[in-house]
Design a protein around this motif. Structure first.
Motif, PDB file in Angstrom:
ATOM      1  N   LYS A 328       0.855  -1.174   0.000  1.00 32.42           N
ATOM      2  CA  LYS A 328       0.000   0.000   0.000  1.00 32.42           C
ATOM      3  C   LYS A 328       0.897   1.233   0.000  1.00 32.42           C
ATOM      4  CE  LYS A 328      -3.682   2.183   2.733  1.00 32.42           C
ATOM      5  NZ  LYS A 328      -4.730   2.208   1.698  1.00 32.42           N
ATOM      6  N   VAL A 329       0.604   2.159  -0.867  1.00 32.48           N
ATOM      7  CA  VAL A 329       1.402   3.380  -0.934  1.00 32.48           C
ATOM      8  C   VAL A 329       0.719   4.505  -0.174  1.00 32.48           C
ATOM      9  CG1 VAL A 329       2.422   2.731  -3.145  1.00 32.48           C
ATOM     10  CG2 VAL A 329       0.335   4.103  -3.108  1.00 32.48           C
ATOM     11  N   SER A 330       1.470   5.552   0.119  1.00 31.92           N
ATOM     12  CA  SER A 330       0.932   6.747   0.790  1.00 31.92           C
ATOM     13  C   SER A 330       0.289   6.431   2.128  1.00 31.92           C
ATOM     14  CB  SER A 330      -0.041   7.481  -0.133  1.00 31.92           C
ATOM     15  OG  SER A 330       0.565   7.832  -1.345  1.00 31.92           O
TER      16      SER A 330
END
Length: 331
Positions: A328-330
Motif C-alpha cells: 500500500k502506498v501513501s
C-alpha cells in the motif's frame, strides 16, 4: 606464531589465506586477499565454561571502514558510527553457514570479527568474509571442525561467472551466493532476473565444484599449524525420558503443526509443552531444559514429516505456493 600462507586460483584471480601476520593474540586469525580486497578475520571464545545455557552465543561482526577505500570521513561527522545496512546483512550472511556446524553442546560465547582492510572497488568483501570467518575458526582451538567455502555465481550473456565484479554484477541476470562444505551446500542466497530453474541448478553445481579448492586451502593451512582443538561437552541423553515425552506429546504436536494460523499453532504447542512439563514435574526435578529440548526436536520432526510426506508446509502452503504479498502506498 610463524607466518603461514596458502593460495589458489578462484574465478581467474588468486585467493590468498595468511595467518601469523597480525592479530596474533586472537585464537584464530586469517588475512584473506582477493585482487586488492583484503579482509581480516579473527575468532575468539571465552576461556571458562559458565553455567549451562541452551544456545550458542555466537557474534559475527562485519565492519567496513572508509580508510579501506582510501577515504577519510569529513563534514560534521568525522567518526564512523554504527554498522550500516550492508554491514548488518553481511554479518548475517556470514553467521548462517557457520552456526549449524558448531558441535552440539558447545555453548561458549564466541566472537568472529571481520574487518575490511582494503577495498579495491572491484571484488566484494562479503564472500571473503565467509571464507575468512571459517578459516579463523578452523585453525583455532575452538571446537569447529568443518571448513566452509563460499562463492558468488553470476551469469552474463548466457555464461556463468565465478565471483563477478561489481560492474559485471550490474549486468548479470543471476546473483547467487553459495556456501558449503566439501560434500554439502549449507546456504544459498541471491536473486535472479527470471532465470529458469535448470540454470539455478547448473549454478549450484558450479558453485559446489568451486568450493572444494577453497576448503582444501583451509585444510592445508591448518595442517601447517600445531592446532589442538577443545572438546565440546557431550550432551547426555536420557532414552527413557525421551520415549516418555514423545509418548505424551507426539500425537498432539503432530496435530498442532497442521494448524494454518501461526499464533494458533504456537499457542497449541505451548499448551502441550506446559502439560508435559507439569505431568513430569520437570521444573522440580531439574529436567525442564531436557524436556524442552526433546519437545523442540519432536516439533521439528513433525514439521519435516509434514513437508516430506505430504508436501505441506506448517502454514498450509504447498511446496510451490507463494505466501500472499500485498502493498500500500501513501500510508
Amino acid at each position: 606464531m610463524t607466518e603461514r600462507k596458502v593460495e589458489s586460483e578462484v574465478g581467474g584471480r588468486t585467493l590468498i589465506l595468511e595467518t601469523g601476520l597480525i592479530a596474533k593474540q586472537a585464537q584464530g586469525s586469517v588475512l584473506v586477499t582477493y585482487g586488492d580486497t583484503v579482509v581480516l578475520a579473527t575468532a575468539v571464545a571465552e576461556g571458562e565454561w559458565k553455567e549451562p545455557i541452551d544456545f550458542l552465543p555466537l557474534t559475527v561482526d562485519y565492519r567496513e571502514r572508509a580508510y579501506a577505500a582510501g577515504k577519510i570521513p569529513g563534514g560534521f561527522f568525522k567518526r564512523e558510527g554504527r554498522p550500516g545496512e550492508k554491514e548488518v546483512l553481511t554479518s548475517r550472511l556470514v553467521d548462517r553457514p557457520l552456526r549449524p556446524l558448531f558441535p552440539d553442546g558447545y555453548f561458549k560465547e564466541t566472537q568472529v570479527l571481520l574487518t575490511v582492510l582494503s577495498a579495491d572497488q572491484t571484488n566484494d568483501p562479503d564472500i571473503l568474509s565467509i571464507i575468512g570467518a571459517s578459516a579463523s575458526l578452523y585453525i583455532s582451538p575452538i571446537p569447529y571442525n568443518e571448513a566452509v567455502g563460499a562463492v558468488r555465481v553470476g551469469r552474463l550473456d548466457g555464461q556463468f561467472i565465478v565471483n563477478p565484479t561489481y560492474e559485471q554484477l550490474d549486468e548479470s541476470t543471476l546473483n547467487l551466493v553459495v556456501a558449503g562444505t566439501k560434500d554439502h551446500i549449507v546456504m544459498v542466497e541471491g536473486g535472479a532476473r527470471e532465470v529458469p530453474e535448470e540454470v539455478i541448478l547448473e549454478a549450484l553445481a558450479l558453485a559446489q565444484d568451486t568450493l572444494r579448492p577453497i576448503i582444501e586451502m583451509q585444510e592445508d593451512l591448518r595442517s601447517q599449524l600445531d592446532v589442538e582443538k577443545e572438546s565440546a561437552p557431550e550432551i547426555l541423553s536420557d532414552p527413557g525420558l525421551e520415549a516418555q515425552v514423545k509418548g505424551m506429546a507426539q500425537e498432539e504436536i503432530r496435530q498442532a503443526v497442521t494448524l494454518t494460523g501461526k499464533m494458533e499453532r504456537q499457542k497449541q504447542i505451548d499448551t502441550v509443552r506446559d502439560k508435559v512439563l507439569d505431568a513430569l514435574e520437570a521444573e522440580d526435578n531439574g529436567n525442564a531444559n531436557t524436556v524442552n529440548n526433546i519437545l523442540d526436536s519432536v516439533e521439528k520432526e513433525e514439521a519435516r514429516r509434514l513437508i516430506t510426506e505430504k508436501g505441506v508446509r506448517p502454514d498450509g502452503r504447498g511446496l510451490k505456493d507463494i505466501r500472499s504479498i500485498w502493498g500500500k502506498v501513501s500510508v
